[in-house]
Scaffold this active site. Structure first.
Site, mmCIF file in Angstrom:
data_model
loop_
_atom_site.group_PDB
_atom_site.id
_atom_site.type_symbol
_atom_site.label_atom_id
_atom_site.label_comp_id
_atom_site.label_asym_id
_atom_site.label_seq_id
_atom_site.Cartn_x
_atom_site.Cartn_y
_atom_site.Cartn_z
ATOM 1 N N GLU A 103 94.020 17.906 90.512
ATOM 2 C CA GLU A 103 93.185 18.548 91.534
ATOM 3 C C GLU A 103 92.819 19.953 91.071
ATOM 4 O OE1 GLU A 103 95.512 19.084 95.130
ATOM 5 O OE2 GLU A 103 97.311 19.558 93.994
ATOM 6 N N ASP A 108 95.747 29.306 95.996
ATOM 7 C CA ASP A 108 94.615 28.686 95.300
ATOM 8 C C ASP A 108 93.574 29.703 94.850
ATOM 9 O OD1 ASP A 108 95.879 26.281 96.174
ATOM 10 O OD2 ASP A 108 94.753 26.369 98.053
#
Length: 539
Positions: A187, A14
């Site tokens: 997301e 991420d």
């Protein structure tokens, strides 16, 4: 120079990449590992150096009892108003309808810290990021979690204005600005303003092989005003199963001083057993989700696209204005434990290394036995990432157990459900110390040697232990003098320590394999084990 992907090998998921002046920074998720949030810096995007973790106090992050795979999800690093801003999420539940997450904000004038005490922001959803608009306003952009069983849990991207005077959100300004595409599971939002357009980059499709990044844009920040890119997906490997990099998606956009554009994305590098078909089984990512960087260009209508196609490239041209950065050739590590603090490569689970776990200084690490390797509260384990498919790691442990409940040794560890280790313990039948190898695979615990556990001679004080990891399998070895090594005849499947194996039965499958040192005393007497050194050498 060329960027060789992944630029951050091993569990570095991420990525949130920014540039400040001539320096690039990447923040990545750490989940239930301590310290919270992993930071790297570079001036060329090719060579990266690890920085101290910004969340290093319990007052900033309290993960005691957090489930495996909970904790820090998708931190967002930004720079504005002369300081660094870091948004991070602490997730308390990973399975079932609820996520129970809290988003926090800390700031620092220097990337090396100190970082402030946290401001509690909200709990609307995870993967929050902070957008600094050019009119001075700031907005929190986040995934929205819907626990109701009759709704899809990923309920779009919520935007909420943030008041810098009160350091609180303005809940009355909250609105959903995009519901994502039909791929769903939207997301990881990051918002950018470029040439009068607001560009919204979001991950979709989950974080396995269906993962992708989508881009939408709008002239305003009004509710549901964003339109999706004609180049969607921006990056994905769902339809490129043979490329070196897989799972690319969630990430962040950055520009160079010279006006070039790059995108940092998570990725995976799966391997397969020889018996597994190339397209029937995507593979096993024992190194977890890593970070890659791709070159980005813009079409005549102002839409971004990945150079070389949305499948990405293993080798990418570095920025033309890159300043060569010195960094280690590989991630090998030798630690004699001379310092009174753990080396920056070491991590603990959920809580910092304290006297409850042990102490380090003067050429040794002492671990005080606590709970088992499946314990979520009291665990004496330090670990470092697997950052290569092939490596050797070894240590010397001095340990005098009184019963079989006391154990200490060398572990290969994914989470509380999936791990193995070679350890010294006590065999009450023989009245001897012995070496055993055991594995925990979800709810199945296996002692491999049992009554053939290797006796430790009475005149031997310390036992050397070594593991050899060779992509798909790994083994353990022992020595009584540090020179002559003996292989323990147990070959373990490395796939058990992969995201893909854990994802079959558990919701927190986001990290990667670690190798480390551990001490257990289930009898509750705190029996101590002394480790003389640790050596990790990539092959």
């Amino acid at each position: 120079m060329k960027i060789s992907n992944p630029v951050l090998p091993g569990f570095n998921a991420d990525p949130s990449m920014i540039r400040v002046g001539d320096t690039y920074y990447i923040a990545t998720s750490t989940f239930d590992w301590w310290p919270g949030v992993r930071l790297h810096e570079s001036k060329d995007m090719v060579h990266w150096n690890l920085l101290p973790g910004p969340l290093n106090r319990v007052s900033q992050l309290d993960m005691r009892g957090n489930p495996s795979g909970g904790g820090i999800w998708a931190p967002d690093l930004s720079y504005a108003d002369g300081k660094f801003w870091l948004i991070y999420t602490d997730v308390k539940i990973v399975n079932g309808a609820f996520k129970d997450c809290t988003n926090y904000l800390v700031t620092a004038e220097d990337i090396h810290g100190p970082w402030s005490e946290p401001v509690r922001v909200n709990g609307v959803g995870f993967d929050a990021s902070l957008f600094h608009d050019d009119d001075g306003r700031k907005y929190l952009v986040q995934q929205t979690w819907d626990f109701r069983e009759y709704r899809h849990p990923f309920n779009g991207i919520t935007l909420t204005e943030f008041d810098t005077e009160t350091m609180h959100l303005k809940p009355e300004t909250a609105r959903i600005i995009w519901h994502g595409t039909d791929v769903k599971l939207v997301e990881g939002p990051h918002l950018y303003k470029i040439n009068g357009w607001y560009y919204l980059f979001c991950a979709e499709g989950g974080t396995q092989y269906e993962h992708q990044e989508s881009v939408a844009r709008s002239r305003t920040l009004d509710a549901l005003s964003f339109e999706v890119s004609p180049h969607d997906p921006f990056i994905s490997n769902f339809d490129t199963p043979d490329t070196y990099l897989q799972k690319q998606g969630h990430g962040a956009l950055v520009n160079t001083p010279g006006g070039e554009w790059y995108y940092a994305s998570l990725c995976g590098r799966p391997w397969r057993h020889e018996t597994e078909p190339a397209h029937g089984v995507r593979g096993w990512c024992t190194l977890g989700r890593e970070t890659s960087i791709q070159k980005v260009e813009w079409d005549e209508d102002g839409w971004p696209y990945v150079v070389g196609g949305h499948g990405g490239q293993r080798y990418v041209e570095a920025p033309k204005d890159a300043i060569e950065t010195e960094a280690p050739v590989d991630h090998s590590q030798h630690d004699e434990f001379e310092s009174d603090e753990l080396d920056i490569n070491w991590n603990t689970l959920r809580v910092p290394f304290t006297e409850a776990m042990g102490r380090v200084s003067g050429g040794s690490l002492t671990l005080r036995g606590q709970g088992s390797l499946s314990n979520l509260f009291e665990l004496s384990l330090i670990g470092r990432r697997w950052q290569a498919f092939d490596f050797d790691a070894e240590t010397k442990v001095t340990f005098s157990p009184d019963n079989y409940m006391q154990m200490a040794g060398l572990t290969n560890f994914y989470n509380h459900l999936c791990w193995s280790w070679a350890f010294v313990t006590w065999d009450e039948k023989r009245g001897k110390r012995v070496i055993e190898v055991a594995q925990n695979d979800f709810d199945t615990y296996t002692s491999f040697l049992k009554d053939k556990a290797i006796e430790v001679p009475d005149d031997v004080e310390g036992v050397w232990l070594r593991t050899k990891v060779r992509t798909s399998t790994y083994t353990y070895e022992y020595s009584f003098d540090g020179e002559i090594w003996h292989e323990i005849q147990v070959t373990l499947d490395a796939a058990v320590l992969s995201d893909d194996h854990v994802a079959r039965r558990y919701g927190g499958f986001f990290t990667g394999a670690f190798v480390g040192l551990a001490a257990v005393d289930l009898a509750g007497y705190g029996k101590e084990a002394v480790f003389g050194y640790f050596d990790y050498q990539e092959r």
